[in-house]
Write an enzyme that holds these catalytic residues in place. Structure first.
Site, PDB file in Angstrom:
ATOM      1  N   ASN A  13       0.861  -1.182   0.000  1.00  0.00           N
ATOM      2  CA  ASN A  13       0.000   0.000   0.000  1.00  0.00           C
ATOM      3  C   ASN A  13       0.900   1.236   0.000  1.00  0.00           C
ATOM      4  OD1 ASN A  13      -1.870   2.002   0.430  1.00  0.00           O
ATOM      5  ND2 ASN A  13      -2.311   1.434   2.555  1.00  0.00           N
ATOM      6  N   LYS A  15       0.055   4.258  -0.299  1.00  0.00           N
ATOM      7  CA  LYS A  15      -0.605   5.455   0.252  1.00  0.00           C
ATOM      8  C   LYS A  15      -0.400   6.655  -0.692  1.00  0.00           C
ATOM      9  CE  LYS A  15       0.265   3.463   4.730  1.00  0.00           C
ATOM     10  NZ  LYS A  15       0.092   3.605   6.153  1.00  0.00           N
ATOM     11  N   HIS A 106      -9.554   0.876   4.890  1.00  0.00           N
ATOM     12  CA  HIS A 106      -8.261   1.117   5.551  1.00  0.00           C
ATOM     13  C   HIS A 106      -8.489   2.092   6.704  1.00  0.00           C
ATOM     14  CE1 HIS A 106      -4.167   2.425   6.303  1.00  0.00           C
ATOM     15  NE2 HIS A 106      -3.764   1.343   5.665  1.00  0.00           N
ATOM     16  N   GLU A 108      -6.878   4.532   7.770  1.00  0.00           N
ATOM     17  CA  GLU A 108      -6.677   5.964   7.453  1.00  0.00           C
ATOM     18  C   GLU A 108      -7.929   6.540   6.784  1.00  0.00           C
ATOM     19  OE1 GLU A 108      -2.960   5.532   5.359  1.00  0.00           O
ATOM     20  OE2 GLU A 108      -1.992   5.010   7.240  1.00  0.00           O
ATOM     21  N   GLU A 178      -5.314  -5.129  10.538  1.00  0.00           N
ATOM     22  CA  GLU A 178      -4.279  -4.121  10.758  1.00  0.00           C
ATOM     23  C   GLU A 178      -4.563  -3.374  12.060  1.00  0.00           C
ATOM     24  OE1 GLU A 178      -2.404  -2.826   6.819  1.00  0.00           O
ATOM     25  OE2 GLU A 178      -4.249  -1.717   6.993  1.00  0.00           O
ATOM     26  N   GLY A 184       2.429   2.140  10.609  1.00  0.00           N
ATOM     27  CA  GLY A 184       3.368   3.242  10.432  1.00  0.00           C
ATOM     28  C   GLY A 184       4.080   3.650  11.709  1.00  0.00           C
ATOM     29  N   SER A 222       3.429  -2.276  10.208  1.00  0.00           N
ATOM     30  CA  SER A 222       4.896  -2.283  10.335  1.00  0.00           C
ATOM     31  C   SER A 222       5.532  -3.621   9.961  1.00  0.00           C
ATOM     32  CB  SER A 222       5.314  -1.851  11.741  1.00  0.00           C
ATOM     33  OG  SER A 222       4.877  -0.520  11.985  1.00  0.00           O
TER      34      SER A 222
END
Ligand code: PEP
Length: 263
Positions: A13, A15, A106, A108, A178, A184, A222
């Site tokens: 991904n 992003k 996701h 985010e 996730e 991240g 991560s």
């Protein structure tokens, strides 16, 4: 109960990265690594999710790769078809451009862009109806984990979509677990914690769909070349959704190799 016949998936991904020239370079390097030592498609599905503006150019660049590497949309519109919806890209437009895969949910998108459950249901419904395969992301926050709510939150996120998925469409869904606190941050769930959650997700899926035992459940948060081997060794971890490390061709390749060799 795990199913060792599930072919793992490793999906990068990207992003909102990188600039065009770096994306070009990244794909060239990744293709060279595959040419030098290929990863058999039957051992691992590989995909990359570039920005929307780069989807078709990356897809074109991947056409002569030594093996199939899927191009995945990071998101799609909650509206289907075509029409007066400024800024939107529908499932049908993706499909029409040869894009067969999309991420939905996701964290985010959920946290920063207001993708609440009703929006996610619309996105998922349209994606599946257009014939896309969806990587549906779930995961708890640190606060929810510390309160002992992780299992409940994640299983609810799976139940949330059940109403819009037709019986046969479950085979077109991949789950990505996730934990938000691991995305991240450099903090990875321990293989034991990740495996425990994956086993619960698997159990939940088998209660909802007859495809549950065969659905791939990816881990994300991560993942790096350094921790991929131990995550890949867990029976219910059928691949990885990789953010930061997918922007480095060598790291992404090593992660794919770890999963390809694990099962
Ligand atoms: C992600 O964005 O899906 C992700 C897992 O990111 P990272 O690997 O950087 O934690």
């Amino acid at each position: 109960m795990s199913n060792s016949t599930i072919t793992p998936w490793v999906v990068g991904n990207w992003k909102m990265n990188p600039m065009h020239a770096n994306a070009f370079q990244l794909i060239q390097e990744f293709k060279q690594l595959l040419e030098h030592e290929n990863i058999a498609p039957e051992q691992c599905h590989i995909g990359v999710a570039p920005t929307t503006i780069a989807l078709t150019s990356i897809q074109a660049q991947l056409k002569d790769a030594a093996r199939t590497v899927y191009t995945v949309a990071q998101d799609l519109s909650r509206v289907a078809g075509t029409g007066a919806y400024t800024g939107e890209v529908s499932a049908e437009l993706l499909k029409d451009s040869g894009i067969e895969f999309a991420l939905v949910g996701h964290s985010e998108r959920r946290e920063l862009f207001g993708d609440h459950v009703e929006i996610l249901k619309e996105k998922l419904h349209h994606a599946l109806n257009a014939g896309l395969t969806v990587i549906y992301c779930v995961g708890e926050s640190l606060d929810q984990r510390e309160q002992g709510l992780a299992d409940q939150v994640v299983l609810q996120q799976i139940c949330d979509i059940a109403a819009v998925v037709q019986a046969e469409q479950w085979q077109n869904i991949v789950i990505a677990y996730e934990p938000i606190w691991a995305i991240g941050t450099g903090k990875t769930a321990s293989p034991e914690d990740a495996q425990a959650m994956h086993a619960k997700i698997r159990e939940g899926l088998t209660q909802i769909t007859s495809y549950g035992a065969n659905m791939a459940i990816l881990y994300g948060g991560s993942v790096k070349a350094e921790n991929a081997v131990e995550l890949a060794a867990c029976p219910d971890i059928n691949g990885a959704l990789v953010g930061g490390a997918s922007l480095n061709a060598q790291s992404f390749y090593q992660i794919a190799k770890a999963f390809a060799q694990s099962k």
